[in-house]
Design a protein around this motif. Structure first.
Motif, PDB file in Angstrom:
ATOM      1  N   LEU A  96      -7.323  22.966  -3.814  1.00  0.00           N
ATOM      2  CA  LEU A  96      -5.907  24.029  -2.279  1.00  0.00           C
ATOM      3  C   LEU A  96      -6.993  26.023  -3.306  1.00  0.00           C
ATOM      4  CD1 LEU A  96      -3.318  22.933  -3.924  1.00  0.00           C
ATOM      5  CD2 LEU A  96      -3.936  23.435  -1.465  1.00  0.00           C
ATOM      6  N   ARG A 130     -17.771   9.974   1.854  1.00  0.00           N
ATOM      7  CA  ARG A 130     -18.547   8.392   2.142  1.00  0.00           C
ATOM      8  C   ARG A 130     -19.656   8.161   0.853  1.00  0.00           C
ATOM      9  NH1 ARG A 130     -19.385   4.999   6.223  1.00  0.00           N
ATOM     10  NH2 ARG A 130     -21.055   3.930   6.050  1.00  0.00           N
ATOM     11  N   GLU A 189      -7.622  -1.049   6.586  1.00  0.00           N
ATOM     12  CA  GLU A 189      -7.773   0.363   5.686  1.00  0.00           C
ATOM     13  C   GLU A 189      -7.288   1.329   6.741  1.00  0.00           C
ATOM     14  OE1 GLU A 189     -11.192   1.260   3.987  1.00  0.00           O
ATOM     15  OE2 GLU A 189     -10.783  -0.529   2.618  1.00  0.00           O
ATOM     16  N   ARG A 240       1.349   9.272  -5.076  1.00  0.00           N
ATOM     17  CA  ARG A 240       1.250  10.610  -4.108  1.00  0.00           C
ATOM     18  C   ARG A 240       2.138  11.489  -5.512  1.00  0.00           C
ATOM     19  NH1 ARG A 240       3.219   9.899   0.740  1.00  0.00           N
ATOM     20  NH2 ARG A 240       4.472   9.008  -0.542  1.00  0.00           N
ATOM     21  N   LEU A 286      -7.341  16.856  -3.999  1.00  0.00           N
ATOM     22  CA  LEU A 286      -7.309  18.234  -2.687  1.00  0.00           C
ATOM     23  C   LEU A 286      -7.709  19.647  -4.107  1.00  0.00           C
ATOM     24  CD1 LEU A 286      -7.504  19.343  -0.013  1.00  0.00           C
ATOM     25  CD2 LEU A 286      -5.185  19.876  -0.063  1.00  0.00           C
ATOM     26  N   ARG A 336      -6.933   0.592  -1.951  1.00  0.00           N
ATOM     27  CA  ARG A 336      -8.025   1.561  -1.349  1.00  0.00           C
ATOM     28  C   ARG A 336      -7.445   1.822  -0.276  1.00  0.00           C
ATOM     29  NH1 ARG A 336     -13.005   1.630  -0.923  1.00  0.00           N
ATOM     30  NH2 ARG A 336     -13.567   1.657   1.435  1.00  0.00           N
ATOM     31  N   GLU A 337      -6.359   0.758   0.334  1.00  0.00           N
ATOM     32  CA  GLU A 337      -5.696   1.398   1.138  1.00  0.00           C
ATOM     33  C   GLU A 337      -4.420   2.028   0.543  1.00  0.00           C
ATOM     34  OE1 GLU A 337      -3.582  -2.682   3.322  1.00  0.00           O
ATOM     35  OE2 GLU A 337      -5.867  -3.239   2.942  1.00  0.00           O
ATOM     36  N   GLN A 355      -6.526   5.254   1.218  1.00  0.00           N
ATOM     37  CA  GLN A 355      -6.682   6.428   2.794  1.00  0.00           C
ATOM     38  C   GLN A 355      -5.686   6.731   3.133  1.00  0.00           C
ATOM     39  OE1 GLN A 355      -8.970   5.385   4.736  1.00  0.00           O
ATOM     40  NE2 GLN A 355     -10.533   4.186   3.413  1.00  0.00           N
ATOM     41  N   ARG A 356      -3.712   5.835   2.646  1.00  0.00           N
ATOM     42  CA  ARG A 356      -3.068   6.299   3.581  1.00  0.00           C
ATOM     43  C   ARG A 356      -2.662   8.304   3.040  1.00  0.00           C
ATOM     44  NH1 ARG A 356       0.604   2.538   5.215  1.00  0.00           N
ATOM     45  NH2 ARG A 356       2.118   4.144   5.553  1.00  0.00           N
ATOM     46  N   ASP A 366      -5.878  28.107   1.690  1.00  0.00           N
ATOM     47  CA  ASP A 366      -4.745  26.246   2.241  1.00  0.00           C
ATOM     48  C   ASP A 366      -3.886  27.518   2.408  1.00  0.00           C
ATOM     49  OD1 ASP A 366      -6.884  24.425   2.875  1.00  0.00           O
ATOM     50  OD2 ASP A 366      -8.141  25.041   0.713  1.00  0.00           O
ATOM     51  N   ALA A 368       1.315  -0.868   0.177  1.00  0.00           N
ATOM     52  CA  ALA A 368       0.075  -0.188  -0.274  1.00  0.00           C
ATOM     53  C   ALA A 368       1.016   0.925   0.065  1.00  0.00           C
ATOM     54  CB  ALA A 368      -0.904   0.325   0.871  1.00  0.00           C
ATOM     55  N   GLN A 422      -3.605   1.139   8.748  1.00  0.00           N
ATOM     56  CA  GLN A 422      -3.319   1.995   7.461  1.00  0.00           C
ATOM     57  C   GLN A 422      -2.432   2.910   7.756  1.00  0.00           C
ATOM     58  OE1 GLN A 422      -1.541   1.236   4.449  1.00  0.00           O
ATOM     59  NE2 GLN A 422      -2.096  -1.229   4.732  1.00  0.00           N
ATOM     60  N   ARG A 423      -3.903   3.898   8.251  1.00  0.00           N
ATOM     61  CA  ARG A 423      -3.850   5.547   8.364  1.00  0.00           C
ATOM     62  C   ARG A 423      -3.347   5.851  10.350  1.00  0.00           C
ATOM     63  NH1 ARG A 423      -9.788   7.180   6.271  1.00  0.00           N
ATOM     64  NH2 ARG A 423      -8.276   9.501   6.594  1.00  0.00           N
ATOM     65  N   GLY A 442     -21.876  11.277   7.500  1.00  0.00           N
ATOM     66  CA  GLY A 442     -21.434   9.789   7.745  1.00  0.00           C
ATOM     67  C   GLY A 442     -19.534   9.805   7.018  1.00  0.00           C
ATOM     68  N   ARG A 443     -18.670   9.683   8.140  1.00  0.00           N
ATOM     69  CA  ARG A 443     -17.255   9.997   7.661  1.00  0.00           C
ATOM     70  C   ARG A 443     -17.353   8.290   7.452  1.00  0.00           C
ATOM     71  NH1 ARG A 443     -13.539  12.921  11.448  1.00  0.00           N
ATOM     72  NH2 ARG A 443     -14.043  12.022  13.273  1.00  0.00           N
ATOM     73  N   PRO A 444     -16.318   8.056   7.011  1.00  0.00           N
ATOM     74  CA  PRO A 444     -15.869   7.200   6.387  1.00  0.00           C
ATOM     75  C   PRO A 444     -15.528   5.957   7.092  1.00  0.00           C
ATOM     76  CG  PRO A 444     -14.881   8.534   5.190  1.00  0.00           C
ATOM     77  CD  PRO A 444     -15.700   9.186   5.834  1.00  0.00           C
ATOM     78  N   GLN A 454       0.350   5.788   8.739  1.00  0.00           N
ATOM     79  CA  GLN A 454       0.407   6.961   8.383  1.00  0.00           C
ATOM     80  C   GLN A 454       0.459   7.930   9.719  1.00  0.00           C
ATOM     81  OE1 GLN A 454       1.253   6.999   5.423  1.00  0.00           O
ATOM     82  NE2 GLN A 454       1.280   9.628   5.128  1.00  0.00           N
ATOM     83  N   ARG A 509      -3.962  19.091  12.608  1.00  0.00           N
ATOM     84  CA  ARG A 509      -4.342  18.317  11.891  1.00  0.00           C
ATOM     85  C   ARG A 509      -2.405  17.553  12.163  1.00  0.00           C
ATOM     86  NH1 ARG A 509      -4.977  15.353   6.502  1.00  0.00           N
ATOM     87  NH2 ARG A 509      -5.831  17.876   6.021  1.00  0.00           N
ATOM     88  N   SER A 538     -12.201  12.662   0.907  1.00  0.00           N
ATOM     89  CA  SER A 538     -13.285  10.988   0.285  1.00  0.00           C
ATOM     90  C   SER A 538     -14.207  11.491   1.292  1.00  0.00           C
ATOM     91  CB  SER A 538     -12.441   9.935   2.380  1.00  0.00           C
ATOM     92  OG  SER A 538     -13.746   8.944   1.447  1.00  0.00           O
ATOM     93  N   CYS A 568      -5.152   9.961   1.929  1.00  0.00           N
ATOM     94  CA  CYS A 568      -6.601  10.950   2.620  1.00  0.00           C
ATOM     95  C   CYS A 568      -6.235  11.569   4.361  1.00  0.00           C
ATOM     96  CB  CYS A 568      -7.573   9.800   2.592  1.00  0.00           C
ATOM     97  SG  CYS A 568      -8.591   9.610   1.231  1.00  0.00           S
ATOM     98  N   GLN A 569      -5.698  11.058   4.530  1.00  0.00           N
ATOM     99  CA  GLN A 569      -4.923  10.989   5.756  1.00  0.00           C
ATOM    100  C   GLN A 569      -4.240  12.028   5.727  1.00  0.00           C
ATOM    101  OE1 GLN A 569      -6.213   9.096   8.991  1.00  0.00           O
ATOM    102  NE2 GLN A 569      -4.125  10.232  10.276  1.00  0.00           N
ATOM    103  N   GLU A 570      -2.985  11.967   4.397  1.00  0.00           N
ATOM    104  CA  GLU A 570      -2.120  12.972   4.576  1.00  0.00           C
ATOM    105  C   GLU A 570      -2.852  14.596   4.019  1.00  0.00           C
ATOM    106  OE1 GLU A 570       1.265  12.246   2.200  1.00  0.00           O
ATOM    107  OE2 GLU A 570       1.134   9.732   2.002  1.00  0.00           O
ATOM    108  N   GLY A 571      -4.005  13.880   3.542  1.00  0.00           N
ATOM    109  CA  GLY A 571      -4.465  15.362   3.095  1.00  0.00           C
ATOM    110  C   GLY A 571      -4.206  15.672   2.046  1.00  0.00           C
ATOM    111  N   ARG A 613      -3.922  22.102   8.630  1.00  0.00           N
ATOM    112  CA  ARG A 613      -2.771  21.367   8.878  1.00  0.00           C
ATOM    113  C   ARG A 613      -2.625  21.630  10.085  1.00  0.00           C
ATOM    114  NH1 ARG A 613      -4.344  23.717   4.376  1.00  0.00           N
ATOM    115  NH2 ARG A 613      -4.402  21.629   2.912  1.00  0.00           N
TER     116      ARG A 613
END
Lengths: 230, 230
Positions: free
Chosen positions: A80, A71, B56, A24, A78, A55-56, A59-60, A84, A16, B59-60, B12-14, B63, B159, A69, A62-65, B156
């Motif tokens: 900007l 639902r 998933e 990225r 993203l 998908r995994e 997710q990563r 931002d 992943a 994974q987050r 509803g969030r992921p 990260q 986060r 995501s 998304c976490q990074e930004g 940012r």
DNA sequence: GAACTGTAGATTGTCAACAATAGGCGATGT
DNA sequence: ACATCGCCTATTGTTGACAATCTACAGTTC
């Protein structure tokens, strides 16, 4: 036992993460437009894998930004806004200033190693400026700053900055107007390098702040132009 | 058309994020020991779901850095070394200092709102100190700092800080020696609040730096003790 | 003709079965 | 007794199918 130290452990990273890294890179290169949806199925078939690992990876990111995501809708690149840009560069300024302090406190040797890496990057940058390869210039620009922060050796700072670097490249590319002050770009980075080498802490902070402020001004200005056109 | 504005969009969030949030809370609460492996299957059955969403979520958290993944081995709870503590608190200092500046620059109203939130947290903290509820004290401690950073309004920065807050709670809990300076804990936070309210920028920076340094000293000291025991 | 409703298509979300890998443990040979 | 080799099991990694959900479009009604 005679362990052959020449062999490096092939630390196969999680799949992943490999996918995430590739994706990225593609995103910051501008292969996906901001706001564009990332289709899992087509991505999976392109990568010759199934949707699970894809998908995994998403997710990563998304976490990074750099992806968002929604639902039952999917993930999107993203978009900007002007705010931002201000956020990103404000945090970058803080991180680089922190890295600068840590680096100067770490000792002469660490500073020298870092400077050596930075010199090489500036040298490459000058070459790419000569042939106006904007893509490479953007990459080297961020590579310079990432290496600068990496020099401090704080892994958390580095990880934070990598995300910021990705977002910065998106700022630059998505605006599609590269470096308006191309003539002073190399010089500005050389200034940072010189001040790092000479150990001028306060001046270094000041020039970093200046660097970020002018970047924000350039980016928001070109953005305003585009808004007028649209 | 008369849209009833009272109804809020149930965004509803992921699912993966919900799982990740739950799991992170459990980890920072100390339900998992550092270095302990997280088994996907048992976690999935506990959450009444399948392994897909769980993976998933993991994974987050990888990260974020509070879990580490080893290929074909699984994910493990982060083990914090002494250097990690120094890293975390160095970055926290930088982030909070940046938040402080942004907050003071943002205007009186924003400062006032933030101070109000912080006052409430300090009040709660004093109550928990009275009954020596360490778990709650740790939570409120980080909630104070998170709210402080949140006041600056830089998403940012927020986060970034959430991850640092999670790691800090892990530092505290994993050492299993809560706050050696419990008597001055509330006062220290009150100091930060007062300086924010009065707008003393330089003093605020100084007290933040002090706060972080003493934290590092306490944490590394207790760690050394444990090493001696072990 | 406009607005609403129901259906169709596409895409994401979830699941359970299958494959692959790493570490543990016992057998084997020296 | 010790080291080495090979199997075995537990766990992760991957896959394809199935279910749920959303958007768009067409049909229907007023």
């Amino acid at each position: 036992m005679a362990m052959p130290e020449v062999l490096f452990a092939l630390e196969g990273r999680p799949t992943a993460q490999l996918i995430a890294d590739q994706l990225r890179e593609q995103i910051v290169k501008g292969m996906f437009r901001p706001g564009e949806q990332i289709n899992e199925s087509v991505l999976a078939s392109q990568l010759r894998t199934s949707r699970g690992p894809v998908r995994e990876a998403l997710q990563r990111l998304c976490q990074e930004g750099i992806l968002v995501s929604r639902r039952n809708r999917g993930v999107f690149v993203l978009e900007l806004a002007t705010d931002d840009i201000r956020e990103i560069y404000a945090v970058r300024e803080a991180v680089e200033a922190t890295a600068a302090d840590a680096l100067l406190d770490a000792g002469q040797e660490q500073v020298r190693d870092t400077c050596q890496a930075l010199k090489a990057i500036i040298s490459d940058m000058a070459k790419q400026v000569a042939v106006s390869d904007w893509q490479s210039i953007a990459r080297l620009d961020m590579q310079f700053h990432t290496s600068f922060v990496a020099g401090a050796g704080n892994t958390r700072l580095i990880r934070i900055y990598e995300t910021l670097a990705a977002e910065s490249r998106m700022c630059i590319l998505n605006l599609e107007i590269a470096y308006p002050r191309i003539d002073v770009l190399v010089q500005e980075h050389q200034n940072i390098l010189d001040l790092l080498e000479s150990g001028g802490r306060e001046e270094l902070h000041k020039v970093i702040k200046q660097h970020m402020q002018t970047a924000v001004e350039d980016l928001t200005a070109t953005r305003k132009e585009k808004e007028v056109i649209a």
